[in-house]
Structures are given as C-alpha cells and as structure tokens.
Write a protein that holds these residues in place. Structure first.
Motif, short mmCIF file in Angstrom:
data_model
loop_
_atom_site.label_atom_id
_atom_site.label_comp_id
_atom_site.label_asym_id
_atom_site.label_seq_id
_atom_site.Cartn_x
_atom_site.Cartn_y
_atom_site.Cartn_z
N SER A 151 -11.66 2.89 20.42
CA SER A 151 -10.78 3.32 21.51
C SER A 151 -9.36 3.36 20.96
CB SER A 151 -10.87 2.37 22.70
OG SER A 151 -10.54 1.05 22.31
N VAL A 152 -8.63 4.40 21.28
CA VAL A 152 -7.27 4.56 20.78
C VAL A 152 -6.33 3.86 21.75
CG1 VAL A 152 -5.52 6.22 20.03
CG2 VAL A 152 -7.94 6.75 19.73
N ALA A 199 -4.97 0.42 5.75
CA ALA A 199 -5.46 1.36 6.77
C ALA A 199 -6.97 1.31 6.85
CB ALA A 199 -5.00 2.78 6.45
N TYR A 200 -7.47 1.34 8.08
CA TYR A 200 -8.89 1.51 8.35
C TYR A 200 -9.15 2.99 8.59
CZ TYR A 200 -9.11 -3.55 9.10
OH TYR A 200 -9.04 -4.91 8.95
N VAL A 201 -10.20 3.52 7.96
CA VAL A 201 -10.54 4.94 8.11
C VAL A 201 -12.00 5.04 8.53
CG1 VAL A 201 -10.65 7.20 7.02
CG2 VAL A 201 -8.85 5.58 6.35
N GLU A 233 -2.62 3.84 15.73
CA GLU A 233 -3.92 4.49 15.71
C GLU A 233 -3.79 6.01 15.88
OE1 GLU A 233 -7.33 1.48 17.27
OE2 GLU A 233 -5.96 2.22 18.82
N PHE A 234 -4.68 6.72 15.16
CA PHE A 234 -4.78 8.17 15.25
C PHE A 234 -6.23 8.55 15.57
CE2 PHE A 234 -1.42 7.25 12.28
CZ PHE A 234 -0.50 8.29 12.32
N LEU A 243 -11.73 12.26 13.23
CA LEU A 243 -11.31 11.26 12.25
C LEU A 243 -10.53 10.17 12.97
CD1 LEU A 243 -10.61 10.33 9.27
CD2 LEU A 243 -8.60 11.81 9.47
N TYR A 244 -10.81 8.91 12.63
CA TYR A 244 -10.10 7.78 13.21
C TYR A 244 -9.38 7.03 12.09
CZ TYR A 244 -9.40 3.02 15.00
OH TYR A 244 -8.87 1.80 15.33
N VAL A 245 -8.09 6.74 12.30
CA VAL A 245 -7.29 5.97 11.34
C VAL A 245 -6.50 4.92 12.11
CG1 VAL A 245 -5.46 6.04 9.61
CG2 VAL A 245 -7.08 7.95 9.77
N ALA A 246 -6.58 3.68 11.64
CA ALA A 246 -5.77 2.59 12.20
C ALA A 246 -4.93 2.00 11.07
CB ALA A 246 -6.66 1.52 12.81
#
Length: 510
Positions: free
Chosen positions: A266-267, A290-292, A389-390, A299-302
């Motif tokens: 969840s963003v 970064a988490y990918v 987050e993205f 695509l999810y990036v934190a």
C-alpha cells in the motif's frame, strides 16, 4: 492392466562435479556457453545483482566464455542474449532452481575442499518416496536430440494441456497437439533435471498419466507423474528418475537471494514486513537504501532515508526513480543533476521534498535524448511519511507483461547524487495470461466483413487490409484474482506506436 510398482527412496544429495560448461581454474570460475546465433552474450546472476551489462562474454568460435573470481557460496545465473532480448539458462548447469517466471536459473555452490575451490551441485528437488512404474506402455520419446515428447490417450477430450514443474504448473501455457485416434502429444524443450507433471483435460480435470515412468504424492491425495531428463554421451535421454546414492556432503541450503519479487503493498509512506520481503539495495549517508518490488501491473519502490522521510520535507532533496523501456523513443545517459548512469534511461519519476508539502505528488518526465527532460501529464501514486514510496504503472513507460526493463533509484542532496544499484536492477514483468481454461471458442479465418459489405480503409496504416478485426479464438481463463479473456486476431500491427503494442483493436466484453 496390472500395475507393478516398487518404492524407491529418492535421496537428496550434493555431488562434486566437473563440468565442461562450468569449471574452476585456480581462483576463477570459468563459464562457457555455446550459442552461435548471438551477437552479444552477457552473464547475469546473483553475483552481479542480475546486471545485463556487468559481465560481457567473449566469443571464441561458436562458444562464449568469461571468468569470475567468486568467494565460496551459492549462486544463480543465466545468459543474456543480445542485450536482454533473450535470457537462456545453462543447459549444462550443475543444478536448477525456479526463476519465478515459469523458467529456471542455473545454480551452483562454490565450496572449499582440501584447500581448493570446487563446484558443488544440488540434486533434483524431489524428496521422499517415488513409485517406479515397472509395467507401463512406453509413451515418452526424444526428437531431434532436443525435444521430449509425451503421448497421452484421451479420446473424449476436446483439448488438453500439460502442467508441471517445468512451466510453474500453468494449466494454460503448454498445449498438447492432437495426434489422431484419441492420442495427444506434449512437446517439451527441457534441460536435464527431474520433473513432475499432470495433464489438464478440457480446462478442468487434472489427470495423472497412467503411463508415467514414476509417481510422487501430489499433496492432495493424488499422484503426479515423474520423469528425469539427462544427457549420456551427448544424447538426450528420458525415463524414470535414476536411483541416487547418498554421499557424505550435506545438503546446501539455498540462501535468500536479493531478487525483485511480487509483493502486496500500500502506498502510504510506511513499510510493512510484507513490503520488505523483496530486493533491497543499500546506500550510504542520508540515503540508506531502497526496496524494489513488482506486481503484474506496476513497479513499487520504497526509499529509506537515515531518519523518517517526513523529517526531510521542505529541504533541498530529490528522491527519484529512473527507468528504461523496450518502447522508449528517446533516451538520456545522465540524471537530472548530470550523474552518468550505466544504462540509457527514458523516464524519470521525481519527488521534490522541498515542494512536496504543497504539491502532494511526484513529477513524471520523459527523456529528450540530449540529457534534458520534459514534464509529462501522467500521474502516479506517491507517499512520504516514514519512507518515500512510488507506484509506477507499466503502462506509463510502455512495458508489457513478460518484458524486461531496468531501474535506478537516485537520491540527490544539494545537487549531489547517490545511485543504487550502480548497474541498475533488471526487472522482468510476469505474464498476465494464466489460470484454468473454463471456455474456448474458435472461429474461422477470413470472415471479418461484418454483415457482408464492410471493407478496410485504404490508408497504409490498415495494411494488410485484412485480418485486423478478424477474431480467430477466444479463451476464458480463471485464476485466483480474476477472469482472463485471451483474444487472438488474424493480424495485429502497430502503425501508431501504441505502448500496448497494437493500434487497431478495441475489445468490448459484455
């Protein structure tokens, strides 16, 4: 028919191998791969974060060769053909493991034995009791020393698929061909290994092969067929799993690899344990790492900073994600601040921490090809709280299911960039077409004329002026998340460069 079966304990083991395709010389591991049709080949694996460019292989005739200095440990690898157009597993790898996309990665372990590095290979991943089928009608064969052919008798079937450990148990990926007189044939291109399988009849019935070379418990009160593929004097062989003898070496546990996985997220600016269960790339200073992750559509990036991200709001910090795409029309080689990247990128997703409290959103830019960027209108989800987050939909960058693209995460403090990973991380999107076939409709080719008087426009964009709206097959699949409609057309072209890969078809389902 009377069936006589004997039980064989199939022991997991580790054996020390000497293989031509993978060997140790001194302190180096030598990788060789025969693929004469390639223009370039690179070695990718867990030792280089699956980089498609870090380890090029040199050509010697039809064979590609490279050497790496590696420490003792367990590694996965594949060969990248012509810049990522094709990823190939090593047909002579010491062992294999699921790559998460229905294929396999080669796997090996480097161990010190008597002071020297040796290659240690895991045995096939079937444990427990295997029932060998002693009295069976032979239904396996090898064709062209490449293909394993399995025959299956089911005269009342309308269509048959084969599912197994070789295709991630997909009930719709590998269709069997009708061979006449009630027989169906599965044609598989497999590397040496032990495989389990079942036949899927008419999209609903999972049927055990009565002529399987061997059986193993399927975990649901039934049996899976089991067979082994191996090479002997250069010839491909297939049959019942060969009895293995246990050796003294202990089984090597596969470590958790730094692989980009599909996770539920969840963003909201907060990290959960589930969101952390994917690849993590460390950085330094303010930028911790970064988490990918990926899903079937985004695509999810934190991004982690050295303290809660919200504490850096109103400061001169950029948090950015750069990607390439198979369909990017222009590409830059540098970040916004001028840092040279190891790959060309076509898209930039940016969160300006100084203006975010007012704007509450990120900015999306497209590359112009001269290291400048043009703002685009496409929105994407962002959040800033404990982390940044993205969520970036594949549609924005034109990536389709089953394709590969590269990602860089960049944090800029007062105009100075930190980039992770430095070689970028290559991500392959999962295939969207999966599930159990619940309906299938086939239509003849050449009836795309409406009520009988419609013709195609004469503009060249509609060439070849037939087939573009001719539906030839509709398959309906059901999986855990959705119903999937797979629609085939006689012709599909893309004259207007749509990011979806086709231009003319608009399908409505009622």
């Amino acid at each position: 028919m009377a069936w006589v079966k004997r039980l064989v304990v199939f022991a997991l083991l580790i054996s020390v191998l000497s293989l031509a395709a993978l060997k140790v010389e001194g302190n180096k591991v030598i990788f060789t791969f025969t693929y004469p049709q390639a223009n370039t080949v690179h070695l990718a694996g867990t030792f280089n974060n699956w980089s498609t460019t870090a380890n090029p292989m040199r050509r010697e005739g039809d064979t590609w060769i490279t050497e790496l200095e590696l420490k003792p440990g367990t590694y996965q690898y594949k060969f990248v053909i012509d810049g990522g157009k094709v990823w190939k597993e090593d047909p002579d790898a010491p062992g294999y493991t699921d790559d998460g996309f229905g294929g396999k990665n080669g796997v090996f372990t480097l161990a010190l034995k008597d002071g020297k590095l040796v290659i240690v290979a895991p045995a096939p991943d079937i444990a427990g009791k295997i029932e060998i089928n002693e009295e069976r009608e032979e239904n396996f064969s090898i064709e062209e020393n490449v293909y394993v052919v399995i025959r299956f008798y089911k005269p009342d079937a309308k269509y048959v698929f084969i599912a197994g450990s070789f295709n991630n148990w997909s009930s719709s990926d590998t269709e069997c061909y009708s061979a006449g007189d009630g027989w169906w044939e599965a044609v598989l291109e497999l590397t040496p290994g032990v495989y389990q399988y079942k036949f899927v009849v008419d999209g609903k019935d999972w049927v055990t092969d009565p002529n399987a070379p061997a059986y193993v418990d399927d975990g649901f009160g039934g049996k899976n067929g089991v067979f082994e593929v191996w090479k002997e004097d250069g010839l491909l062989k297939v049959g019942a799993p060969r009895v293995q003898l246990e050796v003294e070496e202990k089984k090597v546990e596969m470590p958790k690899e730094n692989i980009v996985r599909s996770v539920e997220y969840s963003v909201d600016g907060k990290l959960t344990d589930v969101e952390k269960a994917t690849a993590y790339f460390e950085a330094t200073a303010i930028f911790k790492g970064a988490y990918v992750a990926r899903t079937s559509s985004a695509l999810y990036v934190a991004v982690e900073l050295d303290k809660p991200a919200k504490d850096y709001l109103n400061q001169n910090i950029l948090v950015e994600v750069y990607t390439d795409s198979p369909r990017m029309t222009s590409a830059n080689t540098k970040t916004y601040n001028g840092t040279e990247l190891t790959k060309k990128v076509g898209f930039r997703f940016s969160i300006n921490m100084k203006t975010y409290p007012v704007r509450k959103r990120g900015s999306f830019f497209a590359a112009m090809g001269d290291n400048t960027w043009v703002l685009q209108a496409n929105p994407f989800k962002t959040a800033v709280d404990e982390v940044v987050e993205f969520e970036i939909p594949y549609d924005i960058i034109g990536v389709k299911s089953g394709e590969t693209f590269n990602v860089f995460v960049v944090v800029s403090v007062d105009g100075k960039d930190q980039v992770v990973p430095t070689e970028g991380v290559a991500i392959r999107t999962p295939s969207m077409i999966s599930g159990n076939v619940i309906a299938k409709f086939v239509d003849k080719v050449g009836d795309d004329y409406g009520f009988g008087t419609y013709t195609y426009p004469k503009d060249p964009a509609f060439a070849p002026y037939k087939g573009l709206w001719d539906i030839t097959e509709v398959t309906v699949l059901e999986n855990e998340d959705a119903y999937v409609f797979a629609i085939k057309f006689a012709e599909m072209t893309n004259p207007w460069a749509s990011p979806k890969g086709f231009s003319h078809q608009l399908v409505n389902i009622y």
